[in-house]
Design a protein around this motif. Structure first.
Motif, PDB file in Angstrom:
ATOM      1  N   GLU A 180       0.831  -1.203   0.000  1.00  0.00           N
ATOM      2  CA  GLU A 180       0.000   0.000   0.000  1.00  0.00           C
ATOM      3  C   GLU A 180       0.870   1.261   0.000  1.00  0.00           C
ATOM      4  O   GLU A 180       0.591   2.230  -0.707  1.00  0.00           O
ATOM      5  CB  GLU A 180      -0.919  -0.005   1.219  1.00  0.00           C
TER       6      GLU A 180
ATOM      7  N   ARG B 293       5.428   8.541 -10.432  1.00  0.00           N
ATOM      8  CA  ARG B 293       5.256   8.306 -11.866  1.00  0.00           C
ATOM      9  C   ARG B 293       4.679   9.549 -12.548  1.00  0.00           C
ATOM     10  O   ARG B 293       5.065   9.905 -13.666  1.00  0.00           O
ATOM     11  CB  ARG B 293       4.343   7.112 -12.118  1.00  0.00           C
ATOM     12  N   ALA B 294       3.759  10.199 -11.857  1.00  0.00           N
ATOM     13  CA  ALA B 294       3.172  11.416 -12.436  1.00  0.00           C
ATOM     14  C   ALA B 294       4.201  12.531 -12.558  1.00  0.00           C
ATOM     15  O   ALA B 294       4.053  13.440 -13.388  1.00  0.00           O
ATOM     16  CB  ALA B 294       2.006  11.883 -11.575  1.00  0.00           C
TER      17      ALA B 294
ATOM     18  N   TYR C  60       1.157  15.826  -1.246  1.00  0.00           N
ATOM     19  CA  TYR C  60       1.220  14.389  -0.960  1.00  0.00           C
ATOM     20  C   TYR C  60       0.712  14.133   0.445  1.00  0.00           C
ATOM     21  O   TYR C  60       1.153  14.784   1.402  1.00  0.00           O
ATOM     22  CB  TYR C  60       2.654  13.871  -1.073  1.00  0.00           C
TER      23      TYR C  60
ATOM     24  N   THR D 221       8.976   9.969   0.239  1.00  0.00           N
ATOM     25  CA  THR D 221       8.078  10.432  -0.825  1.00  0.00           C
ATOM     26  C   THR D 221       7.639  11.855  -0.526  1.00  0.00           C
ATOM     27  O   THR D 221       7.557  12.707  -1.423  1.00  0.00           O
ATOM     28  CB  THR D 221       6.862   9.503  -0.954  1.00  0.00           C
TER      29      THR D 221
ATOM     30  N   THR E  62       2.524   1.697  -3.428  1.00  0.00           N
ATOM     31  CA  THR E  62       1.561   2.229  -4.397  1.00  0.00           C
ATOM     32  C   THR E  62       1.374   3.730  -4.214  1.00  0.00           C
ATOM     33  O   THR E  62       1.319   4.499  -5.191  1.00  0.00           O
ATOM     34  CB  THR E  62       0.213   1.510  -4.252  1.00  0.00           C
ATOM     35  N   SER E  63       1.284   4.159  -2.965  1.00  0.00           N
ATOM     36  CA  SER E  63       1.144   5.585  -2.668  1.00  0.00           C
ATOM     37  C   SER E  63       2.334   6.367  -3.213  1.00  0.00           C
ATOM     38  O   SER E  63       2.170   7.445  -3.799  1.00  0.00           O
ATOM     39  CB  SER E  63       1.036   5.776  -1.147  1.00  0.00           C
ATOM     40  N   CYS E  64       3.519   5.817  -3.028  1.00  0.00           N
ATOM     41  CA  CYS E  64       4.740   6.457  -3.521  1.00  0.00           C
ATOM     42  C   CYS E  64       4.791   6.463  -5.039  1.00  0.00           C
ATOM     43  O   CYS E  64       5.017   7.507  -5.675  1.00  0.00           O
ATOM     44  CB  CYS E  64       5.946   5.729  -2.943  1.00  0.00           C
ATOM     45  N   ALA E  65       4.593   5.309  -5.647  1.00  0.00           N
ATOM     46  CA  ALA E  65       4.749   5.180  -7.094  1.00  0.00           C
ATOM     47  C   ALA E  65       3.732   6.006  -7.864  1.00  0.00           C
ATOM     48  O   ALA E  65       4.043   6.559  -8.931  1.00  0.00           O
ATOM     49  CB  ALA E  65       4.641   3.710  -7.498  1.00  0.00           C
ATOM     50  N   THR E  66       2.525   6.117  -7.326  1.00  0.00           N
ATOM     51  CA  THR E  66       1.492   6.908  -7.997  1.00  0.00           C
ATOM     52  C   THR E  66       1.938   8.355  -8.143  1.00  0.00           C
ATOM     53  O   THR E  66       1.789   8.969  -9.206  1.00  0.00           O
ATOM     54  CB  THR E  66       0.173   6.831  -7.220  1.00  0.00           C
ATOM     55  N   LEU E  67       2.493   8.903  -7.073  1.00  0.00           N
ATOM     56  CA  LEU E  67       2.954  10.288  -7.135  1.00  0.00           C
ATOM     57  C   LEU E  67       4.188  10.433  -8.009  1.00  0.00           C
ATOM     58  O   LEU E  67       4.271  11.328  -8.855  1.00  0.00           O
ATOM     59  CB  LEU E  67       3.248  10.813  -5.733  1.00  0.00           C
TER      60      LEU E  67
ATOM     61  N   GLU F 180       9.306  -0.009  -6.902  1.00  0.00           N
ATOM     62  CA  GLU F 180       8.223  -0.987  -6.868  1.00  0.00           C
ATOM     63  C   GLU F 180       8.767  -2.409  -6.715  1.00  0.00           C
ATOM     64  O   GLU F 180       8.185  -3.222  -5.970  1.00  0.00           O
ATOM     65  CB  GLU F 180       7.390  -0.869  -8.148  1.00  0.00           C
TER      66      GLU F 180
END
Length: 369
Positions: free
Chosen positions: A11, A21-22, A144, A133, A14-19, A88
Motif C-alpha cells: 500500500e 510516476r506522475a 502528498y 516520498t 503504491t502511494s509512492c509510485a502513484t505520485l 516498486e
C-alpha cells in the motif's frame, strides 16, 4: 488484529509510485533538493529503494549481528520512471520477505535494542517510503498525503513514545521525524524509531508489547501472539489497557512497559509481565505478572521475573523494584522469593498504605540494585 505486513508495504509503495510516476516526465529530479534533506530528489528515490532491499535482505538472511554487507546499483542511463520501477520491485521483495518470515524471527537493526521482527521491518520500510516520498514531493512542489490508517499504524509500531493525534496521524508522523510542526509541541531536532525490546531466557522470550498490540489485547484479541489453550489471563488484558492508555497520553516508555512471555519450544504465549509505569522520583518501579492457567506450575513466572529484574536493575533509572501480592497468594509469594525479592518491613507497608493507598490485603516485596 491484522499484522503490520506485506499488504501494508505494498500500500505504501503504491502511494509512492502513484505520485512519482506522475512527476517522472519533464522534471529535473537530480537538480532539485528533496525538501529539508541535503539529497536531491533522485538521490532520495534511490535511497528508498536501497533501504527496502536492505530490510528484505536482513529478514531473508536472518542477520543477527550487523547489516548484510551489500547494496544495489542503478544501471547507468536509468531515467526517473525506471527508478520508480526499482522502488516498486524492491518494495515487492520486502513485502515477500515480511510474508514469508516466521513471527519469532528477529534480525539485526541498531535502533534502539539491536533487533526487529518482520512487523518492525515492515513498519520501518513503510516509514522510509512515506517520509521520503514526502521529501521528494516537497522538493518538486507537489501535494502528498498517504493513507491516514497507514500513518497511525507506523506511529503505534515504531514511535510508541510519541503521543498520537488521532485526527492527524500524518502530521504527527511528520512532526515526530522533524518535518513539521504540531500546536503545543516543541520542534523535533533528533529522533529515532523504536522497535520493541525483547529479553531472552533459557525457555522464554519476553517480547515488548507495542501500543497497537496492547489495544487489541485489551479489546479481547490476541495482540498478534499465538496463545496457549487457555489464552491471556484477565490481568494481561487489564495491563494491556493501561499500556494503551499510557500511549494515548504520551507517557508510555517501552522499556518500562509490558512484555508477553513466549515459549521458545513452540512459540506459544504463556503469560505477561511488566511494570506499572516508569520509575518514580526515588528510582523505584513496581512490577507485576501473570500466567495463563495452562502454563502454571512450570517455573515460567520465576524465570521471567528474574530476567526482567536483572535487566531493570542494570539501568541507572531504577534502584529498587517492588511487587504487591495478596496475602493469600502463596504461589506468587514463592515466585518473588525465588527471584530475589524480600518481604518489606511492617513500617514500609504502613507508609505505603498511608501515602499510596496500599490495600490491607496486600503484602509488599522488594529487590534492590
Amino acid at each position: 488484529m491484522t499484522d503490520m505486513g506485506g499488504d501494508q508495504v505494498e500500500e505504501a509503495v503504491t502511494s509512492c509510485a502513484t505520485l512519482l510516476r506522475a512527476a517522472a516526465a519533464g522534471r529535473d529530479w537530480d537538480g532539485v533538493r528533496a525538501g529539508r534533506l541535503e539529497w536531491s530528489c533522485r538521490r532520495t528515490a534511490e535511497h528508498i529503494a536501497s533501504d527496502l532491499i536492505a530490510y528484505a535482505g536482513q529478514l531473508a538472511g536472518r542477520a543477527t549481528t550487523a547489516y548484510v554487507p551489500f547494496d544495489i546499483a542503478i544501471d547507468e542511463g536509468t531515467d526517473d520512471a525506471g527508478l520508480v520501477d526499482v522502488i516498486e520491485t524492491t518494495g515487492a521483495l520486502l513485502a515477500a520477505a515480511v510474508r514469508t518470515t516466521p513471527r519469532e524471527v528477529r534480525a539485526f537493526h541498531p535502533y534502539p535494542f539491536r533487533s526487529a521482527n518482520r512487523e518492525g521491518f515492515a513498519a520501518m520500510g513503510i516509514a522510509e517510503i512515506l517520509l521520503h516520498t514526502h521529501d521528494i514531493a516537497e522538493g518538486l512542489g507537489l501535494p502528498y498525503e498517504p493513507p491516514a490508517e497507514l500513518c497511525a499504524r507506523v506511529l503505534a509500531r515504531i514511535f510508541p513514545h510519541v503521543r498520537p493525534e488521532p485526527d492527524t496521524p500524518w502530521r504527527t508522523l511528520l512532526w515526530a521525524t522533524g518535518r513539521g510542526d504540531l500546536p503545543g509541541r516543541e520542534p523535533v531536532t533528533e529522533w529515532r524509531w523504536n522497535n520493541n525490546l525483547v529479553i531472552g531466557t533459557e525457555r522464554l522470550t519476553l517480547q515488548g508489547v507495542t501500543p497497537d498490540a496492547a489495544a487489541d489485547l485489551h479489546a479481547g484479541g490476541t495482540g498478534g501472539f499465538e496463545w496457549i489453550g487457555s489464552g491471556p489471563f484477565d490481568g494481561t488484558r487489564q495491563a494491556a489497557g493501561l499500556l494503551a492508555s499510557a500511549y494515548e497520553q504520551g507517557v508510555h516508555r517501552p522499556e518500562w512497559g509490558m512484555f508477553v512471555l513466549v515459549r521458545r519450544e513452540d512459540g506459544l504465549a504463556v503469560g505477561a509481565i511488566g511494570f506499572h509505569g516508569t520509575p518514580d522520583e526515588e528510582a523505584r518501579a513496581e512490577v507485576g505478572y501473570d500466567l495463563s492457567e495452562d502454563a502454571r506450575g512450570r517455573g515460567y513466572a520465576t524465570e521471567a521475573l528474574c530476567a526482567l529484574a536483572e535487566a531493570a536493575l542494570a539501568r541507572d533509572e531504577v534502584k529498587l523494584l517492588f511487587a504487591t501480592i495478596d496475602r493469600e497468594n502463596a504461589p506468587s509469594q514463592r515466585v518473588v522469593a525465588r527471584a530475589g525479592f524480600t518481604r518489606a518491613s511492617e513500617e514500609v507497608e504502613k507508609a505505603a498504605r498511608e501515602l499510596h493507598g496500599l490495600e490491607e490485603s496486600l503484602r509488599m516485596y522488594s529487590r534492590e540494585a
